[in-house]
Motif scaffolding. Structure first.
Motif, PDB file in Angstrom:
ATOM      1  N   SER A  67      29.796  17.868  65.183  1.00 58.62           N
ATOM      2  CA  SER A  67      30.907  18.749  64.820  1.00 58.62           C
ATOM      3  C   SER A  67      31.074  19.856  65.843  1.00 58.62           C
ATOM      4  O   SER A  67      30.149  20.174  66.602  1.00 58.62           O
ATOM      5  CB  SER A  67      30.669  19.376  63.435  1.00 58.62           C
ATOM      6  OG  SER A  67      29.620  20.338  63.519  1.00 58.62           O
ATOM      7  N   ASP A  68      32.252  20.465  65.836  1.00 56.95           N
ATOM      8  CA  ASP A  68      32.510  21.611  66.706  1.00 56.95           C
ATOM      9  C   ASP A  68      31.579  22.772  66.360  1.00 56.95           C
ATOM     10  O   ASP A  68      31.115  23.490  67.249  1.00 56.95           O
ATOM     11  CB  ASP A  68      33.968  22.073  66.570  1.00 56.95           C
ATOM     12  CG  ASP A  68      34.945  21.086  67.168  1.00 56.95           C
ATOM     13  OD1 ASP A  68      34.560  20.319  68.072  1.00 56.95           O
ATOM     14  OD2 ASP A  68      36.119  21.085  66.735  1.00 56.95           O
ATOM     15  N   GLN A  69      31.289  22.944  65.064  1.00 56.49           N
ATOM     16  CA  GLN A  69      30.413  24.028  64.631  1.00 56.49           C
ATOM     17  C   GLN A  69      29.004  23.852  65.198  1.00 56.49           C
ATOM     18  O   GLN A  69      28.391  24.813  65.677  1.00 56.49           O
ATOM     19  CB  GLN A  69      30.362  24.114  63.100  1.00 56.49           C
ATOM     20  CG  GLN A  69      31.679  24.505  62.455  1.00 56.49           C
ATOM     21  CD  GLN A  69      32.673  23.333  62.360  1.00 56.49           C
ATOM     22  OE1 GLN A  69      32.316  22.170  62.505  1.00 56.49           O
ATOM     23  NE2 GLN A  69      33.935  23.664  62.140  1.00 56.49           N
ATOM     24  N   GLU A  72      29.050  24.699  68.925  1.00 55.91           N
ATOM     25  CA  GLU A  72      29.079  26.139  69.165  1.00 55.91           C
ATOM     26  C   GLU A  72      27.703  26.755  68.953  1.00 55.91           C
ATOM     27  O   GLU A  72      27.310  27.673  69.682  1.00 55.91           O
ATOM     28  CB  GLU A  72      30.130  26.816  68.292  1.00 55.91           C
ATOM     29  CG  GLU A  72      31.556  26.433  68.654  1.00 55.91           C
ATOM     30  CD  GLU A  72      31.889  26.654  70.129  1.00 55.91           C
ATOM     31  OE1 GLU A  72      31.543  27.721  70.692  1.00 55.91           O
ATOM     32  OE2 GLU A  72      32.482  25.750  70.740  1.00 55.91           O
ATOM     33  N   LYS A  89      36.309  21.386  77.739  1.00 57.72           N
ATOM     34  CA  LYS A  89      37.011  20.911  76.551  1.00 57.72           C
ATOM     35  C   LYS A  89      37.748  19.625  76.912  1.00 57.72           C
ATOM     36  O   LYS A  89      38.328  19.505  77.989  1.00 57.72           O
ATOM     37  CB  LYS A  89      38.005  21.963  76.032  1.00 57.72           C
ATOM     38  CG  LYS A  89      37.324  23.227  75.529  1.00 57.72           C
ATOM     39  CD  LYS A  89      36.486  22.958  74.304  1.00 57.72           C
ATOM     40  CE  LYS A  89      35.867  24.230  73.770  1.00 57.72           C
ATOM     41  NZ  LYS A  89      35.036  24.003  72.614  1.00 57.72           N
ATOM     42  N   ASP A  99      34.075  17.408  73.908  1.00 58.69           N
ATOM     43  CA  ASP A  99      33.923  18.822  74.211  1.00 58.69           C
ATOM     44  C   ASP A  99      32.457  18.997  74.539  1.00 58.69           C
ATOM     45  O   ASP A  99      31.585  18.426  73.867  1.00 58.69           O
ATOM     46  CB  ASP A  99      34.308  19.690  73.009  1.00 58.69           C
ATOM     47  CG  ASP A  99      35.809  19.697  72.755  1.00 58.69           C
ATOM     48  OD1 ASP A  99      36.583  19.383  73.686  1.00 58.69           O
ATOM     49  OD2 ASP A  99      36.201  20.031  71.627  1.00 58.69           O
ATOM     50  N   HIS A 115      30.081  17.033  71.854  1.00 59.80           N
ATOM     51  CA  HIS A 115      30.660  16.478  70.627  1.00 59.80           C
ATOM     52  C   HIS A 115      31.728  15.483  71.074  1.00 59.80           C
ATOM     53  O   HIS A 115      32.750  15.887  71.634  1.00 59.80           O
ATOM     54  CB  HIS A 115      31.260  17.589  69.769  1.00 59.80           C
ATOM     55  CG  HIS A 115      31.991  17.089  68.564  1.00 59.80           C
ATOM     56  ND1 HIS A 115      33.153  17.660  68.121  1.00 59.80           N
ATOM     57  CD2 HIS A 115      31.736  16.072  67.704  1.00 59.80           C
ATOM     58  CE1 HIS A 115      33.583  17.020  67.045  1.00 59.80           C
ATOM     59  NE2 HIS A 115      32.745  16.050  66.786  1.00 59.80           N
ATOM     60  N   LEU A 117      34.814  13.143  70.842  1.00 61.06           N
ATOM     61  CA  LEU A 117      36.023  13.197  70.037  1.00 61.06           C
ATOM     62  C   LEU A 117      36.623  11.814  69.813  1.00 61.06           C
ATOM     63  O   LEU A 117      37.091  11.512  68.723  1.00 61.06           O
ATOM     64  CB  LEU A 117      37.044  14.120  70.698  1.00 61.06           C
ATOM     65  CG  LEU A 117      36.524  15.534  70.997  1.00 61.06           C
ATOM     66  CD1 LEU A 117      37.516  16.299  71.863  1.00 61.06           C
ATOM     67  CD2 LEU A 117      36.216  16.268  69.701  1.00 61.06           C
TER      68      LEU A 117
END
Length: 145
Positions: A67-69, A72, A89, A99, A115, A117
């Motif tokens: 996930s993006d979370q 990060e 990105k 990303d 991550h 996509l």
């Protein structure tokens, strides 16, 4: 969940697909003319090989997240450790759009946190790392395609 990532440069893709398929007791989840990838659950690893004219051996290491979370959080850890970090990105590399964040360890080995996509029909090419120490197939300093 995080998945450890290893990317090896190989000189004979078919011979290495046979070897790693026997070792992992599984066929690759992705096979291209210059690339193969196993997404294994035991051990939890994304293991990739490519034959793109690079010196055989370890190309780069990484941590794949879902996930993006999670991505990060990994980026925050890298930044807190005062490591040089490059953000990308929608990078196109290894037949995937991802990303990602790149750094280089003290030995000069490129590390990516990413991550994925979606899959794409080409190997791709990333931008450039601010160091000449790392030149992995997919690191931003490499010429990927």
């Amino acid at each position: 969940m995080k998945r450890f990532h290893i990317h090896m440069a190989v000189d004979d893709l078919q011979r290495n697909i046979a070897f790693y398929s026997a070792l992992f007791q599984a066929e690759p989840s992705v096979i291209q003319e210059d690339y193969a990838k196993w997404m294994l659950d035991d051990p939890c690893i994304n293991f990739a090989i490519s034959s793109r004219g690079r010196k055989p051996g370890l190309d780069h290491l990484g941590i794949q997240v879902e996930s993006d979370q999670e991505l990060e959080k990994v980026q925050q850890v890298l930044t807190a450790a005062a490591l040089p970090v490059i953000e990308q990105k929608q990078a196109a590399c290894c037949y995937a759009e991802s990303d990602k964040y790149w750094t280089v360890d003290p030995q000069g080995i490129a590390w990516e946190a990413f991550h994925s996509l979606k899959g794409i029909p080409l190997f791709g090419k990333d931008a450039a790392l601010p160091t000449d120490q790392a030149a992995s197939c997919c690191s931003p300093s490499a010429q990927c395609g």
